[in-house]
Design a protein around this motif. Structure first.
Motif, PDB file in Angstrom:
ATOM      1  N   LEU A  84       0.843  -1.191   0.000  1.00 22.45           N
ATOM      2  CA  LEU A  84       0.000   0.000   0.000  1.00 22.45           C
ATOM      3  C   LEU A  84       0.880   1.242   0.000  1.00 22.45           C
ATOM      4  N   PRO A  85       0.538   2.256  -0.799  1.00 23.73           N
ATOM      5  CA  PRO A  85       1.298   3.513  -0.736  1.00 23.73           C
ATOM      6  C   PRO A  85       1.161   4.166   0.635  1.00 23.73           C
ATOM      7  N   GLU A  86       2.164   4.925   1.014  1.00 23.11           N
ATOM      8  CA  GLU A  86       2.060   5.736   2.213  1.00 23.11           C
ATOM      9  C   GLU A  86       1.157   6.926   1.925  1.00 23.11           C
ATOM     10  N   ARG A  87       0.458   7.415   2.937  1.00 25.43           N
ATOM     11  CA  ARG A  87      -0.360   8.613   2.757  1.00 25.43           C
ATOM     12  C   ARG A  87       0.483   9.874   2.899  1.00 25.43           C
ATOM     13  N   LYS A  88       1.419   9.862   3.824  1.00 21.62           N
ATOM     14  CA  LYS A  88       2.357  10.966   3.973  1.00 21.62           C
ATOM     15  C   LYS A  88       3.501  10.510   4.861  1.00 21.62           C
ATOM     16  N   LEU A  89       4.722  10.877   4.487  1.00 24.60           N
ATOM     17  CA  LEU A  89       5.894  10.560   5.286  1.00 24.60           C
ATOM     18  C   LEU A  89       6.328  11.817   6.029  1.00 24.60           C
ATOM     19  N   ASP A  90       6.598  11.669   7.320  1.00 25.26           N
ATOM     20  CA  ASP A  90       6.845  12.838   8.168  1.00 25.26           C
ATOM     21  C   ASP A  90       8.291  13.314   8.165  1.00 25.26           C
ATOM     22  N   SER A  91       9.206  12.467   7.708  1.00 23.02           N
ATOM     23  CA  SER A  91      10.620  12.851   7.782  1.00 23.02           C
ATOM     24  C   SER A  91      11.418  12.119   6.717  1.00 23.02           C
ATOM     25  N   ILE A  92      12.619  12.642   6.464  1.00 27.15           N
ATOM     26  CA  ILE A  92      13.535  11.993   5.524  1.00 27.15           C
ATOM     27  C   ILE A  92      13.923  10.611   6.039  1.00 27.15           C
ATOM     28  N   GLU A  93      14.098  10.501   7.337  1.00 26.67           N
ATOM     29  CA  GLU A  93      14.461   9.203   7.922  1.00 26.67           C
ATOM     30  C   GLU A  93      13.370   8.163   7.663  1.00 26.67           C
ATOM     31  N   ALA A  94      12.114   8.591   7.759  1.00 27.92           N
ATOM     32  CA  ALA A  94      10.997   7.675   7.496  1.00 27.92           C
ATOM     33  C   ALA A  94      10.997   7.230   6.042  1.00 27.92           C
ATOM     34  N   PHE A  95      11.318   8.140   5.122  1.00 31.11           N
ATOM     35  CA  PHE A  95      11.372   7.782   3.700  1.00 31.11           C
ATOM     36  C   PHE A  95      12.478   6.760   3.456  1.00 31.11           C
ATOM     37  N   LEU A  96      13.670   7.004   4.013  1.00 29.15           N
ATOM     38  CA  LEU A  96      14.800   6.099   3.797  1.00 29.15           C
ATOM     39  C   LEU A  96      14.551   4.733   4.417  1.00 29.15           C
ATOM     40  N   GLU A  97      13.855   4.700   5.534  1.00 34.74           N
ATOM     41  CA  GLU A  97      13.542   3.422   6.176  1.00 34.74           C
ATOM     42  C   GLU A  97      12.516   2.638   5.358  1.00 34.74           C
ATOM     43  N   ARG A  98      11.542   3.346   4.791  1.00 33.64           N
ATOM     44  CA  ARG A  98      10.474   2.686   4.035  1.00 33.64           C
ATOM     45  C   ARG A  98      10.894   2.341   2.618  1.00 33.64           C
ATOM     46  N   PHE A  99      11.696   3.216   1.991  1.00 33.82           N
ATOM     47  CA  PHE A  99      12.082   3.019   0.593  1.00 33.82           C
ATOM     48  C   PHE A  99      13.596   3.192   0.422  1.00 33.82           C
ATOM     49  N   PRO A 100      14.389   2.320   1.000  1.00 28.62           N
ATOM     50  CA  PRO A 100      15.855   2.502   0.941  1.00 28.62           C
ATOM     51  C   PRO A 100      16.449   2.329  -0.452  1.00 28.62           C
ATOM     52  N   GLU A 101      15.747   1.636  -1.346  1.00 32.03           N
ATOM     53  CA  GLU A 101      16.296   1.317  -2.662  1.00 32.03           C
ATOM     54  C   GLU A 101      15.933   2.332  -3.740  1.00 32.03           C
ATOM     55  N   VAL A 102      15.109   3.312  -3.428  1.00 29.53           N
ATOM     56  CA  VAL A 102      14.638   4.270  -4.433  1.00 29.53           C
ATOM     57  C   VAL A 102      15.753   5.236  -4.815  1.00 29.53           C
ATOM     58  N   LYS A 103      15.961   5.413  -6.130  1.00 17.83           N
ATOM     59  CA  LYS A 103      17.010   6.301  -6.649  1.00 17.83           C
ATOM     60  C   LYS A 103      16.443   7.533  -7.343  1.00 17.83           C
ATOM     61  N   ARG A 104      15.176   7.492  -7.731  1.00 16.25           N
ATOM     62  CA  ARG A 104      14.574   8.593  -8.493  1.00 16.25           C
ATOM     63  C   ARG A 104      13.078   8.606  -8.231  1.00 16.25           C
ATOM     64  N   VAL A 105      12.491   9.803  -8.128  1.00 16.61           N
ATOM     65  CA  VAL A 105      11.066   9.943  -7.830  1.00 16.61           C
ATOM     66  C   VAL A 105      10.425  10.838  -8.880  1.00 16.61           C
ATOM     67  N   MET A 106       9.260  10.427  -9.371  1.00 13.62           N
ATOM     68  CA  MET A 106       8.450  11.235 -10.287  1.00 13.62           C
ATOM     69  C   MET A 106       7.176  11.668  -9.570  1.00 13.62           C
ATOM     70  N   MET A 107       6.865  12.956  -9.662  1.00 16.66           N
ATOM     71  CA  MET A 107       5.651  13.500  -9.050  1.00 16.66           C
ATOM     72  C   MET A 107       4.613  13.776 -10.126  1.00 16.66           C
ATOM     73  N   GLY A 108       3.356  13.551  -9.802  1.00 14.09           N
ATOM     74  CA  GLY A 108       2.297  13.847 -10.759  1.00 14.09           C
ATOM     75  C   GLY A 108       0.936  13.840 -10.091  1.00 14.09           C
ATOM     76  N   GLY A 109      -0.033  14.381 -10.806  1.00 11.50           N
ATOM     77  CA  GLY A 109      -1.410  14.377 -10.336  1.00 11.50           C
ATOM     78  C   GLY A 109      -2.282  13.573 -11.274  1.00 11.50           C
ATOM     79  N   THR A 110      -3.307  12.952 -10.738  1.00 12.99           N
ATOM     80  CA  THR A 110      -4.252  12.192 -11.556  1.00 12.99           C
ATOM     81  C   THR A 110      -5.661  12.490 -11.069  1.00 12.99           C
ATOM     82  N   GLU A 111      -6.611  12.479 -11.991  1.00  8.58           N
ATOM     83  CA  GLU A 111      -8.000  12.791 -11.675  1.00  8.58           C
ATOM     84  C   GLU A 111      -8.918  11.660 -12.123  1.00  8.58           C
ATOM     85  N   ARG A 112     -10.024  11.507 -11.405  1.00  8.43           N
ATOM     86  CA  ARG A 112     -11.046  10.555 -11.814  1.00  8.43           C
ATOM     87  C   ARG A 112     -12.388  11.261 -11.857  1.00  8.43           C
ATOM     88  N   PRO A 113     -13.213  10.975 -12.879  1.00  9.94           N
ATOM     89  CA  PRO A 113     -14.488  11.681 -13.017  1.00  9.94           C
ATOM     90  C   PRO A 113     -15.487  11.272 -11.944  1.00  9.94           C
TER      91      PRO A 113
END
Length: 278
Positions: A93-122
């Protein structure tokens, strides 16, 4: 989802379903009352996965599974939280919000690149004039609900915001929810021009060059925009994968307040599970 993935998901789903069933007070002894149409955990899991994939009306779901429409409604709302909890136990399940950099590194230590975007549903056109105005998307030219998401290079949805009104601009949405704040500076973040201005707040933000008023982009700038677009298309591919589930791509019909958000979170978890099970 292939048979192997279904069986893997079934183990955790069955366990959580039994725990939920035993924790609820019974009005009659086991075996009493009407005989169930969805006999076992396998049938129940198939039912809720079918609902996510096809998003049938409850009348149609009742015909297909030999249920009254009220029973189809009851089973869907009963099984969806169990499916979401099962996916949470599997850490997809995706996280709803991460409170700190440490939390991100603990949850996703292998991530090297992040893409941000928005999506809509009718959604169906709201009756309330204020709700109509708030949920009308100028980009989609219809009434929508919106999510922001952070996606990694493997198309996995890492962080998913809660559903907001379709009129809300991506940059303002980010400012209010701050999905980027917990991402370490050394991890590059790629986004589109909907997040223009974010590069002034964070050091490792990559945005396309904006065409100057009354002028043209240089050949070098066009090449950089093309390269960035080819790189961050992973984000759009992830959204397309999540929206393979009609429950989050068709016009939203459910009446329960906030349930559209639960559907999107669970569908994103199913997509992440598909990626690791494929």
């Amino acid at each position: 989802m292939n048979r192997k993935a279904f069986e893997e998901l079934l183990v955790g789903f069955s366990l959580l379903y039994e725990q939920t069933r035993q924790s609820q007070p019974r009005q009659r002894a086991v075996g009493g009352g009407r005989k169930a149409r969805l006999l076992g955990s396998q049938e129940k899991l198939f039912f809720i996965l079918f609902y996510f994939k096809c998003y049938p009306t409850f009348d149609l779901a009742g015909i297909i599974f030999d249920l009254h429409r009220s029973q189809a409604h009851e089973w869907m709302h009963r099984l969806q939280p169990i499916l979401a909890e099962t996916l949470g136990k599997k850490m997809v399940l995706p996280e709803r919000k991460l409170d700190s950099i440490e939390a991100f590194l603990e949850r996703f230590p292998e991530v090297k690149r992040v893409m941000m975007g928005g999506t809509e549903r009718p959604i169906q056109r709201p009756q309330d004039p204020e709700a109509q105005k708030a949920n009308y998307s100028g980009r989609k030219k219809r009434h929508t609900r919106k999510h922001l998401a952070a996606v990694d290079e493997r198309k996995r949805v890492l962080v998913l915001s809660r559903a907001r009104e379709g009129k809300l601009h991506d940059k303002r949405f980010q400012d209010e929810d701050d999905l980027v704040g917990a991402i370490p500076d050394e991890i590059p973040i790629e986004a589109d021009l909907g997040f223009l201005g974010l590069q002034k707040e964070y050091v490792n933000i990559h945005l396309p060059h904006r065409k100057p008023k009354g002028a043209e982009l240089s050949s070098e700038q066009k090449g950089e925009n093309r390269a960035l677009s080819q790189s961050r298309v992973v984000c759009e591919n992830a959204f397309a994968g999540v929206k393979r589930y009609n429950a989050v791509s068709a016009i939203y019909r459910n009446r329960k307040v906030g349930f559209d958000d639960h559907l999107m979170l669970t569908a994103a978890g199913l997509w992440n599970f598909y990626l690791i099970a494929a």
